[in-house]
Write a protein that holds these residues in place. Structure first.
Motif, mmCIF file in Angstrom:
data_model
loop_
_atom_site.group_PDB
_atom_site.id
_atom_site.type_symbol
_atom_site.label_atom_id
_atom_site.label_comp_id
_atom_site.label_asym_id
_atom_site.label_seq_id
_atom_site.Cartn_x
_atom_site.Cartn_y
_atom_site.Cartn_z
ATOM 1 N N MET A 1 1.022 -1.129 -0.104
ATOM 2 C CA MET A 1 -0.089 0.072 0.061
ATOM 3 C C MET A 1 0.906 1.403 0.086
ATOM 4 O O MET A 1 1.895 1.413 0.820
ATOM 5 C CB MET A 1 -0.862 0.005 1.250
ATOM 6 C CG MET A 1 -1.836 1.276 1.296
ATOM 7 S SD MET A 1 -2.790 1.042 2.871
ATOM 8 C CE MET A 1 -4.243 1.225 1.836
ATOM 9 N N ARG A 2 0.603 2.146 -0.677
ATOM 10 C CA ARG A 2 1.339 3.516 -0.828
ATOM 11 C C ARG A 2 0.590 4.479 -0.086
ATOM 12 O O ARG A 2 -0.485 4.708 0.191
ATOM 13 C CB ARG A 2 1.370 4.020 -2.274
ATOM 14 C CG ARG A 2 2.095 5.074 -2.705
ATOM 15 C CD ARG A 2 2.185 5.450 -4.185
ATOM 16 N NE ARG A 2 3.020 6.608 -4.096
ATOM 17 C CZ ARG A 2 3.809 6.615 -4.767
ATOM 18 N NH1 ARG A 2 4.591 5.492 -5.484
ATOM 19 N NH2 ARG A 2 4.762 7.674 -4.857
ATOM 20 N N VAL A 3 1.435 5.064 0.871
ATOM 21 C CA VAL A 3 1.094 5.991 1.622
ATOM 22 C C VAL A 3 1.608 7.616 1.325
ATOM 23 O O VAL A 3 2.878 7.700 0.819
ATOM 24 C CB VAL A 3 1.909 5.774 3.123
ATOM 25 C CG1 VAL A 3 1.507 7.117 4.172
ATOM 26 C CG2 VAL A 3 1.145 4.358 3.751
ATOM 27 N N THR A 4 0.751 8.450 1.154
ATOM 28 C CA THR A 4 1.159 9.886 0.882
ATOM 29 C C THR A 4 1.458 10.590 2.111
ATOM 30 O O THR A 4 0.835 10.543 3.106
ATOM 31 C CB THR A 4 0.227 10.618 -0.180
ATOM 32 O OG1 THR A 4 -0.093 9.632 -1.127
ATOM 33 C CG2 THR A 4 0.403 11.904 -0.516
ATOM 34 N N LEU A 5 2.598 11.203 2.125
ATOM 35 C CA LEU A 5 3.016 12.119 3.125
ATOM 36 C C LEU A 5 3.161 13.477 2.927
ATOM 37 O O LEU A 5 3.380 13.740 1.890
ATOM 38 C CB LEU A 5 4.599 11.779 3.795
ATOM 39 C CG LEU A 5 4.771 10.314 4.144
ATOM 40 C CD1 LEU A 5 6.257 9.949 4.159
ATOM 41 C CD2 LEU A 5 3.975 10.103 5.216
ATOM 42 N N SER A 6 2.741 14.499 4.030
ATOM 43 C CA SER A 6 2.622 15.719 3.728
ATOM 44 C C SER A 6 4.102 16.127 3.823
ATOM 45 O O SER A 6 4.930 15.536 4.351
ATOM 46 C CB SER A 6 1.781 16.581 4.787
ATOM 47 O OG SER A 6 2.562 16.315 6.021
ATOM 48 N N ASP A 7 4.395 17.653 3.359
ATOM 49 C CA ASP A 7 5.661 18.215 3.523
ATOM 50 C C ASP A 7 6.225 18.279 4.985
ATOM 51 O O ASP A 7 7.186 17.927 5.147
ATOM 52 C CB ASP A 7 5.865 19.452 2.938
ATOM 53 C CG ASP A 7 5.348 19.542 1.222
ATOM 54 O OD1 ASP A 7 5.778 18.721 0.670
ATOM 55 O OD2 ASP A 7 5.021 20.604 0.790
ATOM 56 N N THR A 8 5.229 18.580 6.006
ATOM 57 C CA THR A 8 5.707 18.450 7.461
ATOM 58 C C THR A 8 6.141 17.163 7.633
ATOM 59 O O THR A 8 7.043 16.942 8.501
ATOM 60 C CB THR A 8 4.490 18.867 8.017
ATOM 61 O OG1 THR A 8 4.045 20.164 7.840
ATOM 62 C CG2 THR A 8 4.804 19.102 9.457
ATOM 63 N N ALA A 9 5.384 16.071 7.335
ATOM 64 C CA ALA A 9 5.869 14.703 7.576
ATOM 65 C C ALA A 9 7.256 14.482 7.022
ATOM 66 O O ALA A 9 7.752 13.624 7.984
ATOM 67 C CB ALA A 9 4.680 13.870 7.253
ATOM 68 N N LEU A 10 7.342 14.832 5.915
ATOM 69 C CA LEU A 10 8.558 14.563 5.207
ATOM 70 C C LEU A 10 9.591 15.139 5.957
ATOM 71 O O LEU A 10 10.644 14.777 6.060
ATOM 72 C CB LEU A 10 8.421 14.850 3.719
ATOM 73 C CG LEU A 10 7.633 14.048 2.896
ATOM 74 C CD1 LEU A 10 7.292 14.762 1.493
ATOM 75 C CD2 LEU A 10 8.129 12.646 2.652
ATOM 76 N N ARG A 11 9.552 16.447 6.326
ATOM 77 C CA ARG A 11 10.630 17.120 7.085
ATOM 78 C C ARG A 11 10.873 16.229 8.393
ATOM 79 O O ARG A 11 12.189 16.320 8.935
ATOM 80 C CB ARG A 11 10.163 18.692 7.484
ATOM 81 C CG ARG A 11 10.317 19.437 5.952
ATOM 82 C CD ARG A 11 10.264 20.993 6.196
ATOM 83 N NE ARG A 11 8.801 21.283 6.871
ATOM 84 C CZ ARG A 11 7.821 21.616 6.350
ATOM 85 N NH1 ARG A 11 7.789 21.438 4.890
ATOM 86 N NH2 ARG A 11 6.691 21.857 7.078
ATOM 87 N N HIS A 12 9.817 16.065 9.150
ATOM 88 C CA HIS A 12 9.768 15.319 10.301
ATOM 89 C C HIS A 12 10.695 14.113 10.253
ATOM 90 O O HIS A 12 11.545 13.738 11.129
ATOM 91 C CB HIS A 12 8.503 14.984 10.931
ATOM 92 C CG HIS A 12 7.759 16.344 11.595
ATOM 93 N ND1 HIS A 12 8.600 17.608 11.657
ATOM 94 C CD2 HIS A 12 6.625 16.508 12.237
ATOM 95 C CE1 HIS A 12 7.845 18.402 12.379
ATOM 96 N NE2 HIS A 12 6.597 17.629 12.510
ATOM 97 N N ILE A 13 10.376 13.282 9.082
ATOM 98 C CA ILE A 13 11.015 12.025 8.984
ATOM 99 C C ILE A 13 12.432 12.365 8.792
ATOM 100 O O ILE A 13 13.360 11.495 9.296
ATOM 101 C CB ILE A 13 10.450 11.161 7.678
ATOM 102 C CG1 ILE A 13 9.275 10.629 8.334
ATOM 103 C CG2 ILE A 13 11.160 10.149 7.231
ATOM 104 C CD1 ILE A 13 8.363 9.896 7.205
ATOM 105 N N ALA A 14 12.898 13.374 7.910
ATOM 106 C CA ALA A 14 14.248 13.667 7.550
ATOM 107 C C ALA A 14 14.963 14.022 8.876
ATOM 108 O O ALA A 14 16.189 13.491 8.986
ATOM 109 C CB ALA A 14 14.124 14.727 6.688
#
Length: 139
Positions: free
Chosen positions: A1-14
């Motif tokens: 399953m593909r999950v779409t992440l928000s820009d905020t979530a991507l920054r937090h993951i980084a």
């Protein structure tokens, strides 16, 4: 399953991956809390000695951080999402909707639910995103 992440979530993951060295598979961002889905086998890296690594992430984000370890099966995934509650068994029922029934130690029911229901709600959101599970019920 593909999950779409928000820009905020991507920054937090980084930030999370930079600080911990662990891989984050998903991230749920709330007003005062962030939950990272950590790659299987990498929880010790994410937590760090005596919890110091995850504390650094909390300080940098200025939010509470919770961690869930990813799993290959929906049953183990649900059990991990309800941790630190002791989960004895998870049964998946597929009828009109897909429901995971988690048998939780009676003493840990409150832990599985969490403050204001946030632990079980996070578990439900993650289980829906990664295994198409519509609901989690405690047994």
């Amino acid at each position: 399953m593909r999950v779409t992440l928000s820009d905020t979530a991507l920054r937090h993951i980084a930030l999370f991956e930079d600080v911990t060295g662990a891989t984050a598979v998903d991230c749920l961002v709330g007003d005062d809390r962030v939950c990272f889905l950590v790659a299987a086998g990498e929880m010790s890296d994410a937590i760090g000695p005596d919890g110091t690594t995850v504390e650094q992430v909390e300080e940098r984000l200025d939010k509470r951080v919770s961690l869930v370890e990813n799993a290959d099966t929906p049953e183990l995934f649900v059990a991990n999402a309800l941790a630190p509650a002791v989960v004895h068994n998870v049964t998946i029922s597929e009828n009109a909707s897909t429901v995971a029934y988690a048998e939780v130690d009676r003493a840990d029911t409150g832990v599985a639910i969490g403050r204001d229901g946030e632990t079980i709600e996070t578990a439900r959101r993650l289980a829906d995103r990664h295994f198409d599970i519509d609901d989690i019920e405690l047994a």
